[in-house]
Design a protein around this motif. Structure first.
Motif, PDB file in Angstrom:
ATOM      1  N   GLY A 179      30.674  39.925  50.867  1.00  0.00           N
ATOM      2  CA  GLY A 179      30.483  39.930  49.599  1.00  0.00           C
ATOM      3  C   GLY A 179      29.095  39.508  48.972  1.00  0.00           C
ATOM      4  N   TRP A 208      38.695  43.614  50.079  1.00  0.00           N
ATOM      5  CA  TRP A 208      37.962  42.459  49.789  1.00  0.00           C
ATOM      6  C   TRP A 208      38.791  41.069  49.480  1.00  0.00           C
ATOM      7  CZ3 TRP A 208      34.636  45.425  45.455  1.00  0.00           C
ATOM      8  CH2 TRP A 208      33.809  45.837  45.877  1.00  0.00           C
ATOM      9  N   LEU A 245      36.058  36.483  45.062  1.00  0.00           N
ATOM     10  CA  LEU A 245      36.247  37.936  44.212  1.00  0.00           C
ATOM     11  C   LEU A 245      36.621  37.636  43.053  1.00  0.00           C
ATOM     12  CD1 LEU A 245      36.688  41.047  44.835  1.00  0.00           C
ATOM     13  CD2 LEU A 245      38.978  40.634  45.463  1.00  0.00           C
ATOM     14  N   THR A 270      37.002  37.896  54.539  1.00  0.00           N
ATOM     15  CA  THR A 270      36.408  38.971  54.271  1.00  0.00           C
ATOM     16  C   THR A 270      35.177  39.081  53.424  1.00  0.00           C
ATOM     17  OG1 THR A 270      38.307  40.252  54.970  1.00  0.00           O
ATOM     18  CG2 THR A 270      36.661  41.347  53.909  1.00  0.00           C
ATOM     19  N   TRP A 271      35.414  38.365  52.258  1.00  0.00           N
ATOM     20  CA  TRP A 271      34.636  38.315  51.054  1.00  0.00           C
ATOM     21  C   TRP A 271      33.192  37.472  51.531  1.00  0.00           C
ATOM     22  CZ3 TRP A 271      33.459  40.915  47.124  1.00  0.00           C
ATOM     23  CH2 TRP A 271      32.790  40.598  46.202  1.00  0.00           C
TER      24      TRP A 271
END
Length: 420
Positions: free
Chosen positions: A257, A247, A280, A252-253
């Motif tokens: 997320g 994460w 994050l 990616t988040w």
């Protein structure tokens, strides 16, 4: 010059592939007991050579998988079959609810990277507690008693990732953990071990725990889970660290997320200073809880997101930290705390379903491992919660949770949590 033939080497040890052949049975309490003497549990250390012990336990997981299947979980192979239906040659098994597409909430459990699929602690599976308690069978049973949310009474969907069994064993046509792969037959007892060939013994897309986590989030979830379903994530031990490292990237988040309701780190040690993704960081503070080894009662507040300098337990995890009710072994933390963890997941789901935004309450704590009584007055009260000046508009925030000085003194430096 002497030449030693292969046939002259000592043969590799062999054991039966079932409990009965090994001299054991499963009693009414789901405990593995000796057929010869019912008072005796499974005996792992039968030889000074650890590999002989591992060889004996090589086929112990069949019963766990059977029980998970009986609870409505189906075993799937990764990578998922191609569009023409052809399954891959080398594949990693996972478990998922048969009706997962219909679920509005899905719980994904990432275990430790050295454990077999469905296993929590072999010390419990083969000893006091038995198969259900020492495996994820007990956790799945508890989840089936929950509901997706206050608006959806059906049980949540479940995915059991396979963080440990990532080494493909061609002869057995299955993947194994490192210890299990070391326990597979060798050409002789004199061989140093089984060699891992990246071309032969690795599964495409699931070559490592990090790759497996990525495949679960980016392929399995998008393929099997409804796009509107929320995800509750549980990470165990170093499996929680792998999830956070995946994460810990803004791209990616941003991609995954928004679907995550909450995260429970059980025995994880990913330090807050390693978190570089702003999204994050906020998520850890607001919708993550960590459960760590501690002598304190289960659920005791040890720290807020900023950490607690008054305890020897590592608490700088970027989220509120609680006692898991187990003082020593990481692999038994979830056995001790899973009901408490799952209750929190249910709480988050119910609040979210009501249209509110869940946020961890602000924790104010003076918990310490046990300073001298005269020093209590000098400790002060350190605010270690999620309130750091950010707006809380629309958030459902509980009142601060505190531990008073009188409580701490009365319990001889044992923190008692009181809700104001």
């Amino acid at each position: 010059m002497f030449k030693r033939k292969w046939s002259a080497l000592p043969a590799d040890v062999k054991f039966p592939s079932n409990l009965k052949g090994l001299g054991y049975f499963i009693n009414k309490d789901s405990e593995v007991r000796s057929i010869e003497n019912e008072d005796n549990y499974f005996k792992f250390f039968i030889n000074r050579n650890l590999r002989v012990c591992e060889r004996q336990r090589f086929a112990m997981n069949h019963e766990i998988h059977k029980r998970l299947n009986d609870l409505g979980l189906c075993k799937l192979s990764l990578p998922l079959p191609a569009s023409d239906g052809t399954p891959p040659l080398a594949s990693v098994p996972i478990f998922a609810s048969a009706s997962i597409r219909e679920k509005s909430r899905v719980v994904i459990i990432f275990g430790e990277t050295h454990q077999d699929l469905g296993v929590l602690a072999h010390r419990v599976i083969g000893g006091n507690g038995g198969i259900d308690k020492g495996s994820l069978v007990s956790v799945v049973k508890a989840l089936l008693q929950q509901q997706c949310s206050s608006m959806d009474p059906t049980p949540p969907g479940i995915i059991l990732a396979n963080m440990g069994e990532l080494i493909w064993w061609p002869e057995g046509e299955r993947t194994l953990s490192k210890s299990a792969f070391d326990a597979t037959p060798m050409r002789s007892a004199a061989h140093i071990g089984n060699y891992i060939d990246a071309k032969v013994n690795r599964v495409p897309g699931n070559e490592s725990p990090v790759a497996h986590v990525k495949y679960i989030f980016e392929t399995v979830v998008s393929t099997l889970v409804d796009s509107n379903a929320g995800l509750d994530i549980i990470g165990l031990g170093d499996g929680a660290d792998v999830v956070e490292s995946y994460w810990n990237c803004s791209a990616t988040w941003d991609r995954v997320g928004s679907r995550i309701n909450c995260f429970a780190s059980v025995g994880g040690q990913f330090p807050a200073w390693e978190v570089k993704c702003d999204g994050l960081q906020d998520f850890l503070q607001d919708r993550t809880r960590a459960y760590v080894p501690s002598d304190e009662p289960l659920g005791s507040v040890l720290s807020g997101p900023s950490g607690n300098p008054l305890t020897s337990t590592f608490t700088r995890l970027g989220c509120p930290v609680f006692s898991a009710g187990e003082p020593q072994h990481v692999e038994t933390l979830f056995i001790a705390s899973h009901l408490t963890v799952l209750d929190w997941l249910q709480e988050v789901a119910d609040i979210s379903a009501s249209g509110k935004t869940y946020k961890n309450p602000m924790f104010v704590s003076i918990y310490s491992d046990g300073p001298d009584e005269d020093n209590w007055g000098n400790l002060g009260v350190e605010e270690m919660g999620c309130a750091d000046g950010r707006e809380e508009t629309g958030a459902d925030v509980s009142p601060p949770v505190t531990i008073t000085r009188d409580d701490a003194l009365r319990m001889d430096s044992t923190a008692e949590i009181a809700q104001k």
